[in-house]
Design a protein around this motif. Structure first.
Motif, PDB file in Angstrom:
ATOM      1  N   ASP A   9      -0.951  -9.671  -8.339  1.00 19.17           N
ATOM      2  CA  ASP A   9      -0.906 -10.661  -7.262  1.00 19.17           C
ATOM      3  C   ASP A   9      -1.871 -10.382  -6.121  1.00 19.17           C
ATOM      4  OD1 ASP A   9       2.323 -10.247  -8.096  1.00 19.17           O
ATOM      5  OD2 ASP A   9       1.524 -12.283  -8.125  1.00 19.17           O
ATOM      6  N   TRP A  10      -2.674  -9.388  -6.275  1.00 15.96           N
ATOM      7  CA  TRP A  10      -3.513  -8.943  -5.173  1.00 15.96           C
ATOM      8  C   TRP A  10      -4.961  -9.135  -5.555  1.00 15.96           C
ATOM      9  CZ3 TRP A  10      -5.020  -3.226  -4.483  1.00 15.96           C
ATOM     10  CH2 TRP A  10      -5.725  -3.049  -3.296  1.00 15.96           C
ATOM     11  N   ASN A  11      -5.715  -9.851  -4.708  1.00 15.90           N
ATOM     12  CA  ASN A  11      -7.074 -10.244  -5.057  1.00 15.90           C
ATOM     13  C   ASN A  11      -8.125  -9.646  -4.137  1.00 15.90           C
ATOM     14  OD1 ASN A  11      -6.249 -11.998  -7.206  1.00 15.90           O
ATOM     15  ND2 ASN A  11      -5.513 -13.426  -5.639  1.00 15.90           N
ATOM     16  N   GLY A  12      -7.861  -8.507  -3.560  1.00 14.78           N
ATOM     17  CA  GLY A  12      -8.880  -7.918  -2.703  1.00 14.78           C
ATOM     18  C   GLY A  12      -8.458  -6.576  -2.180  1.00 14.78           C
ATOM     19  N   TRP A  16      -4.613   1.534  -0.333  1.00 16.56           N
ATOM     20  CA  TRP A  16      -3.219   1.310  -0.014  1.00 16.56           C
ATOM     21  C   TRP A  16      -2.894   1.908   1.348  1.00 16.56           C
ATOM     22  CZ3 TRP A  16       0.104  -0.924  -3.743  1.00 16.56           C
ATOM     23  CH2 TRP A  16      -0.453  -1.082  -5.017  1.00 16.56           C
ATOM     24  N   ASP A  17      -1.897   1.321   2.016  1.00 15.45           N
ATOM     25  CA  ASP A  17      -1.402   1.854   3.280  1.00 15.45           C
ATOM     26  C   ASP A  17       0.083   2.169   3.136  1.00 15.45           C
ATOM     27  OD1 ASP A  17      -3.842   1.508   4.609  1.00 15.45           O
ATOM     28  OD2 ASP A  17      -3.349  -0.551   5.171  1.00 15.45           O
ATOM     29  N   LEU A  18       0.516   3.270   3.747  1.00 13.76           N
ATOM     30  CA  LEU A  18       1.937   3.553   3.821  1.00 13.76           C
ATOM     31  C   LEU A  18       2.641   2.485   4.661  1.00 13.76           C
ATOM     32  CD1 LEU A  18       1.722   7.393   4.346  1.00 13.76           C
ATOM     33  CD2 LEU A  18       3.085   6.305   2.554  1.00 13.76           C
ATOM     34  N   VAL A  19       3.822   2.094   4.229  1.00 12.38           N
ATOM     35  CA  VAL A  19       4.574   1.040   4.913  1.00 12.38           C
ATOM     36  C   VAL A  19       5.608   1.664   5.838  1.00 12.38           C
ATOM     37  CG1 VAL A  19       6.100  -0.943   4.612  1.00 12.38           C
ATOM     38  CG2 VAL A  19       4.236  -0.534   2.976  1.00 12.38           C
ATOM     39  N   GLU A  20       5.594   1.264   7.098  1.00 11.54           N
ATOM     40  CA  GLU A  20       6.591   1.717   8.065  1.00 11.54           C
ATOM     41  C   GLU A  20       7.913   0.980   7.805  1.00 11.54           C
ATOM     42  OE1 GLU A  20       6.278   3.856  10.641  1.00 11.54           O
ATOM     43  OE2 GLU A  20       4.117   4.203  10.754  1.00 11.54           O
ATOM     44  N   THR A  21       9.015   1.701   7.918  1.00  9.92           N
ATOM     45  CA  THR A  21      10.305   1.081   7.637  1.00  9.92           C
ATOM     46  C   THR A  21      10.868   0.280   8.808  1.00  9.92           C
ATOM     47  OG1 THR A  21      11.473   3.099   8.316  1.00  9.92           O
ATOM     48  CG2 THR A  21      10.909   2.884   5.972  1.00  9.92           C
ATOM     49  N   ASP A  22      10.525   0.625  10.052  1.00  9.71           N
ATOM     50  CA  ASP A  22      11.159  -0.015  11.210  1.00  9.71           C
ATOM     51  C   ASP A  22      10.979  -1.530  11.252  1.00  9.71           C
ATOM     52  OD1 ASP A  22      12.203   2.358  12.052  1.00  9.71           O
ATOM     53  OD2 ASP A  22      10.786   2.687  13.684  1.00  9.71           O
ATOM     54  N   VAL A  49      11.652  12.195  -1.797  1.00  9.01           N
ATOM     55  CA  VAL A  49      11.911  11.034  -0.956  1.00  9.01           C
ATOM     56  C   VAL A  49      11.109   9.853  -1.486  1.00  9.01           C
ATOM     57  CG1 VAL A  49      12.342  12.478   1.075  1.00  9.01           C
ATOM     58  CG2 VAL A  49      10.054  11.536   0.693  1.00  9.01           C
ATOM     59  N   GLN A  50      11.532   8.684  -1.102  1.00  9.16           N
ATOM     60  CA  GLN A  50      10.840   7.475  -1.531  1.00  9.16           C
ATOM     61  C   GLN A  50      10.042   6.895  -0.370  1.00  9.16           C
ATOM     62  OE1 GLN A  50      12.841   3.521  -2.284  1.00  9.16           O
ATOM     63  NE2 GLN A  50      12.548   4.151  -4.419  1.00  9.16           N
ATOM     64  N   VAL A  51       8.805   6.531  -0.639  1.00  8.98           N
ATOM     65  CA  VAL A  51       7.947   5.881   0.356  1.00  8.98           C
ATOM     66  C   VAL A  51       7.466   4.557  -0.223  1.00  8.98           C
ATOM     67  CG1 VAL A  51       7.214   8.060   1.398  1.00  8.98           C
ATOM     68  CG2 VAL A  51       5.878   7.090  -0.482  1.00  8.98           C
ATOM     69  N   GLY A  52       6.890   3.727   0.624  1.00  5.63           N
ATOM     70  CA  GLY A  52       6.372   2.441   0.187  1.00  5.63           C
ATOM     71  C   GLY A  52       4.897   2.305   0.513  1.00  5.63           C
ATOM     72  N   PHE A  53       4.147   1.700  -0.411  1.00  7.19           N
ATOM     73  CA  PHE A  53       2.732   1.427  -0.201  1.00  7.19           C
ATOM     74  C   PHE A  53       2.477  -0.069  -0.342  1.00  7.19           C
ATOM     75  CE2 PHE A  53       2.365   5.912  -1.265  1.00  7.19           C
ATOM     76  CZ  PHE A  53       1.304   6.337  -0.483  1.00  7.19           C
ATOM     77  N   ALA A  54       1.605  -0.599   0.496  1.00  5.66           N
ATOM     78  CA  ALA A  54       1.156  -1.983   0.385  1.00  5.66           C
ATOM     79  C   ALA A  54      -0.369  -1.989   0.369  1.00  5.66           C
ATOM     80  CB  ALA A  54       1.674  -2.817   1.555  1.00  5.66           C
ATOM     81  N   PRO A  55      -0.982  -2.995  -0.272  1.00  3.42           N
ATOM     82  CA  PRO A  55      -2.443  -3.076  -0.273  1.00  3.42           C
ATOM     83  C   PRO A  55      -3.002  -3.053   1.138  1.00  3.42           C
ATOM     84  CG  PRO A  55      -1.524  -4.645  -1.820  1.00  3.42           C
ATOM     85  CD  PRO A  55      -0.367  -4.094  -1.041  1.00  3.42           C
ATOM     86  N   SER A  56      -4.055  -2.292   1.352  1.00  2.00           N
ATOM     87  CA  SER A  56      -4.652  -2.147   2.681  1.00  2.00           C
ATOM     88  C   SER A  56      -4.980  -3.502   3.286  1.00  2.00           C
ATOM     89  CB  SER A  56      -5.933  -1.306   2.591  1.00  2.00           C
ATOM     90  OG  SER A  56      -5.643   0.008   2.192  1.00  2.00           O
ATOM     91  N   GLY A  57      -4.583  -3.673   4.529  1.00  2.00           N
ATOM     92  CA  GLY A  57      -4.884  -4.917   5.241  1.00  2.00           C
ATOM     93  C   GLY A  57      -3.954  -6.056   4.916  1.00  2.00           C
ATOM     94  N   GLU A  64       5.046  -1.367  -3.042  1.00  2.00           N
ATOM     95  CA  GLU A  64       5.198  -0.585  -4.261  1.00  2.00           C
ATOM     96  C   GLU A  64       5.903   0.707  -3.857  1.00  2.00           C
ATOM     97  OE1 GLU A  64       4.308   0.439  -8.422  1.00  2.00           O
ATOM     98  OE2 GLU A  64       4.291  -1.430  -7.291  1.00  2.00           O
ATOM     99  N   ARG A  65       7.079   0.946  -4.413  1.00  3.64           N
ATOM    100  CA  ARG A  65       7.856   2.136  -4.046  1.00  3.64           C
ATOM    101  C   ARG A  65       7.451   3.314  -4.910  1.00  3.64           C
ATOM    102  NH1 ARG A  65      13.842   0.234  -2.194  1.00  3.64           N
ATOM    103  NH2 ARG A  65      13.294  -1.849  -1.475  1.00  3.64           N
ATOM    104  N   LEU A  66       7.420   4.494  -4.290  1.00  6.18           N
ATOM    105  CA  LEU A  66       6.948   5.688  -4.975  1.00  6.18           C
ATOM    106  C   LEU A  66       7.764   6.893  -4.521  1.00  6.18           C
ATOM    107  CD1 LEU A  66       4.664   6.923  -6.811  1.00  6.18           C
ATOM    108  CD2 LEU A  66       3.370   7.297  -4.687  1.00  6.18           C
TER     109      LEU A  66
END
Length: 208
Positions: A9-12, A16-22, A49-57, A64-66
């Motif tokens: 679903d990602w076209n660019g 990846w950036d770490l996702v803040e939970t707050d 621990v589990q962290v989340g990544f989202a496409p940069s920008g 995406e959970r990791l």
């Protein structure tokens, strides 16, 4: 938040950036659960621990959970190590802080009591969840007998269009309703047969 494969679903972008939970917790306080401060304070090297990544920008995309393993802690940051099975472009080692942690592999102080309470099921007018309709009234019926990991509350929530058949209502966590409007939450302990109606000056409870 739901897990997705960004490659579909990602076209660019190229990273990846770490996702803040707050910000997610602020938007969905009754369905997005994160470890407590007490739990985070007890983390140790070797914990997962589990962290989340989202496409940069593109922080609005689902994460995406990791799962990663913590190694050492310094100046408020945990150095961690990811498994080989990780999204392309995510480094194998990187630093995180407490606000990046979505879940812990081993709970030392937290319980699942809060999750169970808000993930218990209710029937909800879809217009409340997807069209911004206001909650007009709720009725507590005898909870249906269903198999599943979470309890049934028996609550049915209706919008301004009034009562609808159960098969036209969304069946899922009552926390989704409370994310939209939690002003009636203190009244949800009312017994089976209760009706909660919104009036101009607040909520009114009627019981059989």
């Amino acid at each position: 938040m739901f897990d997705i494969d960004p490659s579909e679903d990602w076209n660019g972008g190229a990273g990846w950036d770490l996702v803040e939970t707050d910000p997610i917790k602020a938007e969905a306080p009754y369905t997005f659960f994160t470890p407590s401060k007490a739990e985070l304070a007890l983390l140790q090297p070797g914990d997962r621990v589990q962290v989340g990544f989202a496409p940069s920008g593109q922080p609005g995309m689902a994460a995406e959970r990791l799962w990663v393993e913590l190694s050492d802690h310094s100046d408020g940051l945990w150095h961690c190590h990811a498994d080989d099975a990780r999204p392309a472009g995510v480094p194998q080692t990187f630093d995180i802080h407490a606000g990046h942690i979505w879940a812990v592999g081993k709970c030392r102080v937290d319980t699942l009591e809060e999750e169970a309470r808000y993930l218990a099921n209710a029937f909800i007018d879809p217009a409340i969840l997807t069209a911004g309709a206001r909650v007009s009234w709720l009725q507590r019926c005898l909870p249906p007998v269903r198999s599943g990991p979470y309890a049934e509350t028996g609550w049915c929530a209706y919008g301004p269009m009034g009562e609808r058949p159960l098969d036209q209502l969304f069946h899922g966590p009552i926390g989704l309703l409370l994310n939209k409007d939690d002003s009636m939450m203190a009244l949800l302990r009312a017994p089976v047969g209760a009706r909660i109606t919104r009036w101009s000056n607040g909520w009114r409870v009627e019981t059989d």
